[in-house]
Design a protein around this motif. Structure first.
Motif, PDB file in Angstrom:
ATOM      1  N   LEU A 138       6.053 -10.240  17.355  1.00  0.00           N
ATOM      2  CA  LEU A 138       6.853  -9.233  16.650  1.00  0.00           C
ATOM      3  C   LEU A 138       7.217  -8.048  17.535  1.00  0.00           C
ATOM      4  O   LEU A 138       6.362  -7.426  18.163  1.00  0.00           O
ATOM      5  CB  LEU A 138       6.108  -8.721  15.413  1.00  0.00           C
ATOM      6  CG  LEU A 138       6.884  -7.739  14.537  1.00  0.00           C
ATOM      7  CD1 LEU A 138       8.068  -8.436  13.876  1.00  0.00           C
ATOM      8  CD2 LEU A 138       5.966  -7.139  13.476  1.00  0.00           C
ATOM      9  N   PHE A 139       8.505  -7.757  17.589  1.00  0.00           N
ATOM     10  CA  PHE A 139       9.037  -6.539  18.190  1.00  0.00           C
ATOM     11  C   PHE A 139       9.305  -5.629  16.989  1.00  0.00           C
ATOM     12  O   PHE A 139      10.225  -5.892  16.212  1.00  0.00           O
ATOM     13  CB  PHE A 139      10.325  -6.870  18.964  1.00  0.00           C
ATOM     14  CG  PHE A 139      10.742  -5.824  19.948  1.00  0.00           C
ATOM     15  CD1 PHE A 139       9.989  -5.546  21.072  1.00  0.00           C
ATOM     16  CD2 PHE A 139      11.912  -5.111  19.749  1.00  0.00           C
ATOM     17  CE1 PHE A 139      10.390  -4.593  21.997  1.00  0.00           C
ATOM     18  CE2 PHE A 139      12.322  -4.153  20.656  1.00  0.00           C
ATOM     19  CZ  PHE A 139      11.549  -3.890  21.780  1.00  0.00           C
ATOM     20  N   PRO A 140       8.477  -4.596  16.775  1.00  0.00           N
ATOM     21  CA  PRO A 140       8.498  -3.855  15.505  1.00  0.00           C
ATOM     22  C   PRO A 140       9.776  -3.048  15.246  1.00  0.00           C
ATOM     23  O   PRO A 140      10.483  -2.655  16.175  1.00  0.00           O
ATOM     24  CB  PRO A 140       7.291  -2.927  15.619  1.00  0.00           C
ATOM     25  CG  PRO A 140       7.025  -2.803  17.065  1.00  0.00           C
ATOM     26  CD  PRO A 140       7.503  -4.065  17.715  1.00  0.00           C
ATOM     27  N   LYS A 141      10.031  -2.842  13.976  1.00  0.00           N
ATOM     28  CA  LYS A 141      11.232  -2.159  13.497  1.00  0.00           C
ATOM     29  C   LYS A 141      11.468  -0.825  14.191  1.00  0.00           C
ATOM     30  O   LYS A 141      12.603  -0.473  14.507  1.00  0.00           O
ATOM     31  CB  LYS A 141      11.110  -1.948  11.981  1.00  0.00           C
ATOM     32  CG  LYS A 141      12.259  -1.228  11.354  1.00  0.00           C
ATOM     33  CD  LYS A 141      11.996  -1.060   9.871  1.00  0.00           C
ATOM     34  CE  LYS A 141      13.060  -0.261   9.193  1.00  0.00           C
ATOM     35  NZ  LYS A 141      12.757  -0.080   7.772  1.00  0.00           N
ATOM     36  N   ASP A 142      10.413  -0.075  14.464  1.00  0.00           N
ATOM     37  CA  ASP A 142      10.594   1.245  15.075  1.00  0.00           C
ATOM     38  C   ASP A 142      11.066   1.167  16.531  1.00  0.00           C
ATOM     39  O   ASP A 142      11.425   2.173  17.125  1.00  0.00           O
ATOM     40  CB  ASP A 142       9.329   2.096  14.955  1.00  0.00           C
ATOM     41  CG  ASP A 142       8.121   1.522  15.684  1.00  0.00           C
ATOM     42  OD1 ASP A 142       8.162   0.347  16.095  1.00  0.00           O
ATOM     43  OD2 ASP A 142       7.133   2.253  15.843  1.00  0.00           O
ATOM     44  N   LYS A 143      11.108  -0.039  17.092  1.00  0.00           N
ATOM     45  CA  LYS A 143      11.596  -0.214  18.465  1.00  0.00           C
ATOM     46  C   LYS A 143      12.875  -1.047  18.512  1.00  0.00           C
ATOM     47  O   LYS A 143      13.358  -1.382  19.585  1.00  0.00           O
ATOM     48  CB  LYS A 143      10.521  -0.877  19.320  1.00  0.00           C
ATOM     49  CG  LYS A 143       9.297  -0.007  19.487  1.00  0.00           C
ATOM     50  CD  LYS A 143       8.279  -0.638  20.378  1.00  0.00           C
ATOM     51  CE  LYS A 143       7.114   0.336  20.493  1.00  0.00           C
ATOM     52  NZ  LYS A 143       6.077  -0.116  21.365  1.00  0.00           N
ATOM     53  N   VAL A 144      13.403  -1.378  17.341  1.00  0.00           N
ATOM     54  CA  VAL A 144      14.576  -2.249  17.230  1.00  0.00           C
ATOM     55  C   VAL A 144      15.778  -1.447  16.750  1.00  0.00           C
ATOM     56  O   VAL A 144      15.662  -0.624  15.849  1.00  0.00           O
ATOM     57  CB  VAL A 144      14.304  -3.383  16.216  1.00  0.00           C
ATOM     58  CG1 VAL A 144      15.544  -4.225  15.975  1.00  0.00           C
ATOM     59  CG2 VAL A 144      13.144  -4.249  16.671  1.00  0.00           C
ATOM     60  N   ALA A 145      16.927  -1.703  17.350  1.00  0.00           N
ATOM     61  CA  ALA A 145      18.173  -1.122  16.838  1.00  0.00           C
ATOM     62  C   ALA A 145      18.608  -1.962  15.646  1.00  0.00           C
ATOM     63  O   ALA A 145      18.654  -3.183  15.713  1.00  0.00           O
ATOM     64  CB  ALA A 145      19.248  -1.135  17.909  1.00  0.00           C
ATOM     65  N   TYR A 146      18.882  -1.305  14.546  1.00  0.00           N
ATOM     66  CA  TYR A 146      19.385  -1.953  13.340  1.00  0.00           C
ATOM     67  C   TYR A 146      20.305  -0.958  12.655  1.00  0.00           C
ATOM     68  O   TYR A 146      20.362   0.214  13.021  1.00  0.00           O
ATOM     69  CB  TYR A 146      18.248  -2.387  12.409  1.00  0.00           C
ATOM     70  CG  TYR A 146      17.387  -1.247  11.936  1.00  0.00           C
ATOM     71  CD1 TYR A 146      17.702  -0.547  10.776  1.00  0.00           C
ATOM     72  CD2 TYR A 146      16.263  -0.853  12.651  1.00  0.00           C
ATOM     73  CE1 TYR A 146      16.920   0.522  10.354  1.00  0.00           C
ATOM     74  CE2 TYR A 146      15.479   0.199  12.230  1.00  0.00           C
ATOM     75  CZ  TYR A 146      15.808   0.883  11.080  1.00  0.00           C
ATOM     76  OH  TYR A 146      15.041   1.939  10.662  1.00  0.00           O
TER      77      TYR A 146
END
Length: 134
Positions: A7-15
């Motif tokens: 998992l590459f967590p949401k806080d490190k992902v551009a969305y």
């Protein structure tokens, strides 16, 4: 090995949120140098993936739409040609691997369909490559 290990967590992902504008989406893609990003709704549930191609086709097929008025179009109004299927954080590893074969990234959701991050195909390939060569 579990899905959470990749998992590459949401806080490190551009969305992007589906109520954002097309202008914001283009800036997000450009800033992060991505060709596609996950789209979530206001409840943080994963609803799809927006690609550069989706933006291009929206501009081409919308009379009067230009770079000067991209802020008049919301992301949820843009037809998405690809749907990156998500996987539950509790799913079997095999389920994620099947999706990763056809997707650059696999969105990961919790049991309430809340977006919690992605699994990048690159990370999977690197893991299995190092396992084979070690």
């Amino acid at each position: 090995m579990e899905i959470s290990d990749f998992l590459f967590p949401k806080d490190k992902v551009a969305y992007i949120i589906s109520t954002a504008t097309m202008q914001e989406a283009m800036e997000m893609l450009e800033h992060n140098q991505y060709t596609a990003i996950p789209v979530i709704d206001e409840e943080e549930k994963y609803v799809g993936t927006l690609s550069e191609g989706d933006l291009f086709w929206k501009m081409k097929k919308t009379p009067g739409l230009s770079f000067q008025n991209l802020d008049t179009v919301k992301v949820h109004e843009i037809k998405r040609r690809i749907y990156n299927e998500s996987v539950s954080i509790n799913a079997l590893l095999e389920d994620m691997l099947v999706l990763a074969a056809d997707q650059n990234f696999v969105p990961v959701v919790d049991r309430n369909q809340i977006f919690i991050g992605i699994i990048r195909r690159k990370d999977i390939i690197e893991f299995y490559t190092s396992s084979i060569t070690d």
